[in-house]
Design a protein around this motif. Sequence first.
Motif, PDB file in Angstrom:
ATOM      1  N   LEU A 359       0.822  -1.208   0.000  1.00  0.00           N
ATOM      2  CA  LEU A 359       0.000   0.000   0.000  1.00  0.00           C
ATOM      3  C   LEU A 359       0.858   1.261   0.000  1.00  0.00           C
ATOM      4  O   LEU A 359       0.500   2.263  -0.622  1.00  0.00           O
ATOM      5  CB  LEU A 359      -0.937  -0.003   1.220  1.00  0.00           C
ATOM      6  N   SER A 360       1.988   1.186   0.689  1.00  0.00           N
ATOM      7  CA  SER A 360       2.884   2.334   0.711  1.00  0.00           C
ATOM      8  C   SER A 360       3.380   2.655  -0.703  1.00  0.00           C
ATOM      9  O   SER A 360       3.398   3.803  -1.130  1.00  0.00           O
ATOM     10  CB  SER A 360       4.065   2.051   1.634  1.00  0.00           C
ATOM     11  N   ARG A 361       3.745   1.604  -1.432  1.00  0.00           N
ATOM     12  CA  ARG A 361       4.186   1.790  -2.815  1.00  0.00           C
ATOM     13  C   ARG A 361       3.044   2.291  -3.685  1.00  0.00           C
ATOM     14  O   ARG A 361       3.217   3.169  -4.521  1.00  0.00           O
ATOM     15  CB  ARG A 361       4.676   0.454  -3.392  1.00  0.00           C
ATOM     16  N   ARG A 362       1.862   1.724  -3.486  1.00  0.00           N
ATOM     17  CA  ARG A 362       0.727   2.016  -4.343  1.00  0.00           C
ATOM     18  C   ARG A 362       0.234   3.451  -4.143  1.00  0.00           C
ATOM     19  O   ARG A 362      -0.043   4.162  -5.112  1.00  0.00           O
ATOM     20  CB  ARG A 362      -0.375   1.020  -3.973  1.00  0.00           C
ATOM     21  N   HIS A 363       0.168   3.885  -2.873  1.00  0.00           N
ATOM     22  CA  HIS A 363      -0.383   5.217  -2.593  1.00  0.00           C
ATOM     23  C   HIS A 363       0.692   6.237  -2.235  1.00  0.00           C
ATOM     24  O   HIS A 363       0.372   7.370  -1.899  1.00  0.00           O
ATOM     25  CB  HIS A 363      -1.405   5.133  -1.460  1.00  0.00           C
ATOM     26  N   LEU A 364       1.942   5.820  -2.272  1.00  0.00           N
ATOM     27  CA  LEU A 364       3.066   6.689  -1.911  1.00  0.00           C
ATOM     28  C   LEU A 364       2.857   7.337  -0.548  1.00  0.00           C
ATOM     29  O   LEU A 364       2.985   8.545  -0.376  1.00  0.00           O
ATOM     30  CB  LEU A 364       3.313   7.741  -3.001  1.00  0.00           C
ATOM     31  N   LEU A 365       2.506   6.494   0.419  1.00  0.00           N
ATOM     32  CA  LEU A 365       2.275   6.957   1.783  1.00  0.00           C
ATOM     33  C   LEU A 365       3.369   6.421   2.707  1.00  0.00           C
ATOM     34  O   LEU A 365       3.816   5.293   2.537  1.00  0.00           O
ATOM     35  CB  LEU A 365       0.917   6.447   2.289  1.00  0.00           C
ATOM     36  N   PRO A 366       3.781   7.217   3.681  1.00  0.00           N
ATOM     37  CA  PRO A 366       4.785   6.722   4.637  1.00  0.00           C
ATOM     38  C   PRO A 366       4.243   5.562   5.458  1.00  0.00           C
ATOM     39  O   PRO A 366       3.039   5.510   5.746  1.00  0.00           O
ATOM     40  CB  PRO A 366       5.085   7.930   5.524  1.00  0.00           C
ATOM     41  N   ALA A 367       5.127   4.647   5.814  1.00  0.00           N
ATOM     42  CA  ALA A 367       4.725   3.447   6.534  1.00  0.00           C
ATOM     43  C   ALA A 367       5.606   3.236   7.748  1.00  0.00           C
ATOM     44  O   ALA A 367       6.795   3.532   7.724  1.00  0.00           O
ATOM     45  CB  ALA A 367       4.830   2.237   5.607  1.00  0.00           C
ATOM     46  N   ILE A 368       5.000   2.729   8.803  1.00  0.00           N
ATOM     47  CA  ILE A 368       5.766   2.379   9.998  1.00  0.00           C
ATOM     48  C   ILE A 368       5.495   0.925  10.352  1.00  0.00           C
ATOM     49  O   ILE A 368       4.343   0.528  10.538  1.00  0.00           O
ATOM     50  CB  ILE A 368       5.385   3.289  11.187  1.00  0.00           C
ATOM     51  N   THR A 369       6.554   0.137  10.387  1.00  0.00           N
ATOM     52  CA  THR A 369       6.432  -1.262  10.801  1.00  0.00           C
ATOM     53  C   THR A 369       7.564  -1.549  11.772  1.00  0.00           C
ATOM     54  O   THR A 369       8.312  -0.638  12.143  1.00  0.00           O
ATOM     55  CB  THR A 369       6.566  -2.240   9.611  1.00  0.00           C
ATOM     56  N   HIS A 370       7.720  -2.815  12.147  1.00  0.00           N
ATOM     57  CA  HIS A 370       8.831  -3.147  13.040  1.00  0.00           C
ATOM     58  C   HIS A 370      10.182  -3.005  12.347  1.00  0.00           C
ATOM     59  O   HIS A 370      11.215  -3.080  12.993  1.00  0.00           O
ATOM     60  CB  HIS A 370       8.657  -4.554  13.606  1.00  0.00           C
ATOM     61  N   HIS A 371      10.181  -2.789  11.035  1.00  0.00           N
ATOM     62  CA  HIS A 371      11.453  -2.569  10.338  1.00  0.00           C
ATOM     63  C   HIS A 371      11.891  -1.113  10.361  1.00  0.00           C
ATOM     64  O   HIS A 371      13.021  -0.803   9.983  1.00  0.00           O
ATOM     65  CB  HIS A 371      11.328  -2.990   8.865  1.00  0.00           C
ATOM     66  N   THR A 372      10.993  -0.208  10.743  1.00  0.00           N
ATOM     67  CA  THR A 372      11.305   1.213  10.657  1.00  0.00           C
ATOM     68  C   THR A 372      12.164   1.640  11.841  1.00  0.00           C
ATOM     69  O   THR A 372      11.811   1.394  12.987  1.00  0.00           O
ATOM     70  CB  THR A 372      10.007   2.041  10.658  1.00  0.00           C
ATOM     71  N   LYS A 373      13.281   2.259  11.560  1.00  0.00           N
ATOM     72  CA  LYS A 373      14.186   2.658  12.634  1.00  0.00           C
ATOM     73  C   LYS A 373      13.702   3.941  13.315  1.00  0.00           C
ATOM     74  O   LYS A 373      12.890   4.676  12.772  1.00  0.00           O
ATOM     75  CB  LYS A 373      15.600   2.843  12.088  1.00  0.00           C
ATOM     76  N   ALA A 374      14.260   4.167  14.511  1.00  0.00           N
ATOM     77  CA  ALA A 374      13.732   5.221  15.390  1.00  0.00           C
ATOM     78  C   ALA A 374      13.696   6.592  14.724  1.00  0.00           C
ATOM     79  O   ALA A 374      12.686   7.295  14.804  1.00  0.00           O
ATOM     80  CB  ALA A 374      14.555   5.269  16.672  1.00  0.00           C
ATOM     81  N   ALA A 375      14.784   6.968  14.066  1.00  0.00           N
ATOM     82  CA  ALA A 375      14.854   8.324  13.521  1.00  0.00           C
ATOM     83  C   ALA A 375      13.804   8.536  12.428  1.00  0.00           C
ATOM     84  O   ALA A 375      13.099   9.551  12.402  1.00  0.00           O
ATOM     85  CB  ALA A 375      16.252   8.595  12.981  1.00  0.00           C
ATOM     86  N   GLU A 376      13.681   7.553  11.526  1.00  0.00           N
ATOM     87  CA  GLU A 376      12.714   7.699  10.446  1.00  0.00           C
ATOM     88  C   GLU A 376      11.290   7.647  10.989  1.00  0.00           C
ATOM     89  O   GLU A 376      10.408   8.381  10.556  1.00  0.00           O
ATOM     90  CB  GLU A 376      12.916   6.608   9.386  1.00  0.00           C
ATOM     91  N   ARG A 377      11.083   6.769  11.955  1.00  0.00           N
ATOM     92  CA  ARG A 377       9.767   6.663  12.571  1.00  0.00           C
ATOM     93  C   ARG A 377       9.348   8.003  13.182  1.00  0.00           C
ATOM     94  O   ARG A 377       8.224   8.466  13.001  1.00  0.00           O
ATOM     95  CB  ARG A 377       9.826   5.581  13.661  1.00  0.00           C
ATOM     96  N   LYS A 378      10.301   8.620  13.866  1.00  0.00           N
ATOM     97  CA  LYS A 378      10.005   9.895  14.497  1.00  0.00           C
ATOM     98  C   LYS A 378       9.727  10.956  13.426  1.00  0.00           C
ATOM     99  O   LYS A 378       8.790  11.740  13.549  1.00  0.00           O
ATOM    100  CB  LYS A 378      11.190  10.317  15.371  1.00  0.00           C
ATOM    101  N   ALA A 379      10.523  10.947  12.362  1.00  0.00           N
ATOM    102  CA  ALA A 379      10.324  11.928  11.289  1.00  0.00           C
ATOM    103  C   ALA A 379       8.934  11.764  10.676  1.00  0.00           C
ATOM    104  O   ALA A 379       8.242  12.745  10.389  1.00  0.00           O
ATOM    105  CB  ALA A 379      11.408  11.769  10.227  1.00  0.00           C
ATOM    106  N   ILE A 380       8.527  10.506  10.478  1.00  0.00           N
ATOM    107  CA  ILE A 380       7.211  10.256   9.886  1.00  0.00           C
ATOM    108  C   ILE A 380       6.106  10.733  10.831  1.00  0.00           C
ATOM    109  O   ILE A 380       5.171  11.428  10.418  1.00  0.00           O
ATOM    110  CB  ILE A 380       7.042   8.759   9.566  1.00  0.00           C
ATOM    111  N   LEU A 381       6.229  10.383  12.096  1.00  0.00           N
ATOM    112  CA  LEU A 381       5.188  10.788  13.053  1.00  0.00           C
ATOM    113  C   LEU A 381       5.157  12.309  13.210  1.00  0.00           C
ATOM    114  O   LEU A 381       4.082  12.908  13.300  1.00  0.00           O
ATOM    115  CB  LEU A 381       5.412  10.115  14.413  1.00  0.00           C
ATOM    116  N   ASP A 382       6.339  12.942  13.218  1.00  0.00           N
ATOM    117  CA  ASP A 382       6.374  14.408  13.277  1.00  0.00           C
ATOM    118  C   ASP A 382       5.687  15.000  12.052  1.00  0.00           C
ATOM    119  O   ASP A 382       4.902  15.941  12.168  1.00  0.00           O
ATOM    120  CB  ASP A 382       7.827  14.905  13.352  1.00  0.00           C
ATOM    121  N   GLY A 383       5.994  14.428  10.882  1.00  0.00           N
ATOM    122  CA  GLY A 383       5.385  14.902   9.647  1.00  0.00           C
ATOM    123  C   GLY A 383       3.867  14.736   9.667  1.00  0.00           C
ATOM    124  O   GLY A 383       3.124  15.559   9.138  1.00  0.00           O
TER     125      GLY A 383
END
Lengths: 465, 422
Positions: A359-383
């Motif tokens: 779905l992330s690829r299809r809709h070009l939406l940010p995704a958070i899973t157990h693979h997402t590292k802390a910094a990117e996760r925080k950036a996504i949630l901040d965004g």
Amino acid sequence: MSQHLRYQGGTLVLENTPSNAVLPAPFRWVKGKPRCTANHYASLILWLKENAVRDSVPRWKHLDLELNDSREPHDYQREALAAWLAAEGRGSVVLPTGAGKTLLAIHAIARMARSTLVIVPTIDLLHQWYAALCAAFPATEIGVFYGLEKELRDVTVSTYPSAWSHMGEFGDAFKLVIFDEVHHLPAPSWQEIALMSIAPHRLGLTATYPKPIETAGPLFKSLHAPEGRGLEDLIGPLLYAKNVDDLSGIQLAEYRTIRIRVDLTPEERAVYDAAYSTYTGFVKATGLRESHGPGWWGEYTRRSAFDAGARQAKVAERQLRRLVANAQNKLRALDDLLKEHANEQILIFTEYTDLVYTLSRRHLLPAITHHTKAAERKAILDGFRTGQFKALLTSRALNEGVDVPEAKVAIILGGSASAQEYAQRLGRILRKRANKTALLYEVIARHTVEEGVSQRRRRKATYAV
Amino acid sequence: MLTADLIRPRVRIQGNEITTQPISQKDAIGLRTASELIQLFQTHLNRSRRELDAALEDYQGERLDYPILRGMAKVLSDAATFANEPPVDPADVRAALFERAAERGPVVAHPDLLHPAVRETLVHEVAESFGLTPIAVEHALYADLPEEQLLVDPGQQWKAQELVERYNLELARGLLYWASEMRLTVRGGYKDLFKFLKLFKLMHTIRPLPKGGYAITVDGPLSPFVQATLRYGFQMAKFLPGLMLCPEWTMEADIHVPWRQAQGGTAKPAALHYRLDHRSELRSHYTASGAYDSRLEEDFAAEFEAKFGGTERKWVIAREDEIIPVGDSVLIPDFSFTHIKDGRRALVELAGFWHPEYLRRKAWKLRQAGRLDVVLVAYQSVNTTPETWADVPGEVLLFASKPVIKVVLAAVERCAAVGARP
């Protein structure tokens, strides 16, 4: 050579001790030296001083923390903090979910200003704490220590499993240990975390304090802990408790659930029906549910390694779950919901990580899973919080407590979550904001196993919420 | 190492005994599975883990022996290297693409007048800004996910028999994940044994056995204070192949499998016994160190044999055959000298040109050991002063160059004690 206390893998060892020495209670002669578990450290400090024993144990640091949190603590948070400080920083606090336990902890860390370890049950909570601590102490680097990232800093967040595995390496490095969801701690192996830490200051946080009978009863006397150490021994006493009724109206808001049922396509239906009859055929024919009760699933799994019928059922079951999760019309429904709520903040949940990425690829939406590292996760949630991202995808890995109060629309694409998970998911998007009603969409495939799950979940949820 | 779910289906419990079920080297199906899996990995060189996993699932089909198959595949993928180096940081590509997409409204599969954002356009624009092709952007987007890693190196050229052998070893050590304590008896190979115990941060209690060899209990620092902790099980599993390097050994471990726990209500089931010994067909994949650590020791032994060996010999020498416990650690002297007639024994430790810290530690250990039947042979060098070896019990012999065997033998004669072991 003079007596010397050192830390060894969660224990304290008194070196160069004559065999006739008089020693404080916790020490026992083991493998030729007096030893005890590290949690006794605080009770030994005076004795060490009086007897001029060299102490190379603590590695904690004094921290120069600048608290940057404009949120005014509620009265109950202030009271809880005062009670904890009055008890020399040892004990537990009970507050309902969503009542701001993190804020209380942040104030406790700021007051102590020493190396601090926060231990949480899930990776998602770890990321939530990480974000909260980064925001509260902007001048301090916050560490995260779990499977994917192992970075130890003066203020570090870890998970119960990682802390259990590694406490022997850093149990001497923190003066304050905060146990989030502390009701997990009396479990036999988790209590080793508390035993292996020298921290004189401990704070337990939970919404459900375990009953005394549970901490001392036979359940916890099992494998690892003959003495049945309760939370009082491990953390300190229960210092402060408030329940939901005491705080109602402070945090909770309204929400509405909308169920969207979609049909499988004829092709999907044909594959589904075949797989379903293989699976249920086996379960019915063997009568596993009747013969094994709640343990039937384990028995079914066990049999699948030698019983051809069980194995076929397993393969069919996996096929049908995958098919339902990826049903084409669900994706179509998601399309429509994204259009309908184009100007609102949407949180999208699915059970399967690979579907999140599809779905992330299809809709070009940010995704958070157990693979997402802390910094990117925080950036996504901040965004997401600032509205830069309108929608966010997560897998069930995000079940407990990701704090995104801006979301007013949540979409659950199928899934088989338990009632507790469901309630927690709701709680997350229901934090009161601008008195706006939240919407929760459940997209499920008609006439499939999902319908049953959803109904079951709903029935239980009425109790839980 | 195998995951617990791959061990469990291969565990057999009979009474109080627990063991794993290996694949026989005569098992035609097991061998064929092994070679087909090796083949499958070969054909997936430079392809993604996602494709490899899909192929493995296809291969697995409805086969009942899927736990074996997955276990062997795990052995192969642990040995292999997976890597992916996209030309740009995937996180940067994601940030650029998702931010741009968010500015244009929802990207949907069925765009309309109100929702015009088209995926292809966005990918194209981002590709241009990175100087990449749109396909390269699609590849890079999640190139950092484990399943997008490429199988770049199988690690070793596997034969079916080797894979079966290694799988059996992984099963055997995997059972130790649930071990609280190991009890060993060993004879010989002590140096490697303690090297691996130390490497995996395990603790030991040593007791000499009346007929030679030692009984060693293995656990960890916390073990004496809690009942049967499983926290050292993983380290014990890693250690097991180190034990297997010993020429003679037995192992008994206390195993607490969690699934019996779950079924049995609140009462704690007794620990199960897991036994292995050197007669097992299991073979270590760790490398044993050579007979000698240094040229110095080798020359010393050779010169002794040449000048004082043969039919006229008074002393028989043996390599590293005695363990002296020193605190949490051990001292294993390089040679023992046993008198051929009266059985008196002395131990000889050679200290070569090592780092001063190493030599100081050696001296400390000798002092701690307090043994009068140890002869230390060391060099006068810039790294040491006479104080380095002060108060070391037994005898200390310092040589400017090569040790003089005759002088060493005289010291052995003076130090040798009656009734020593092994």
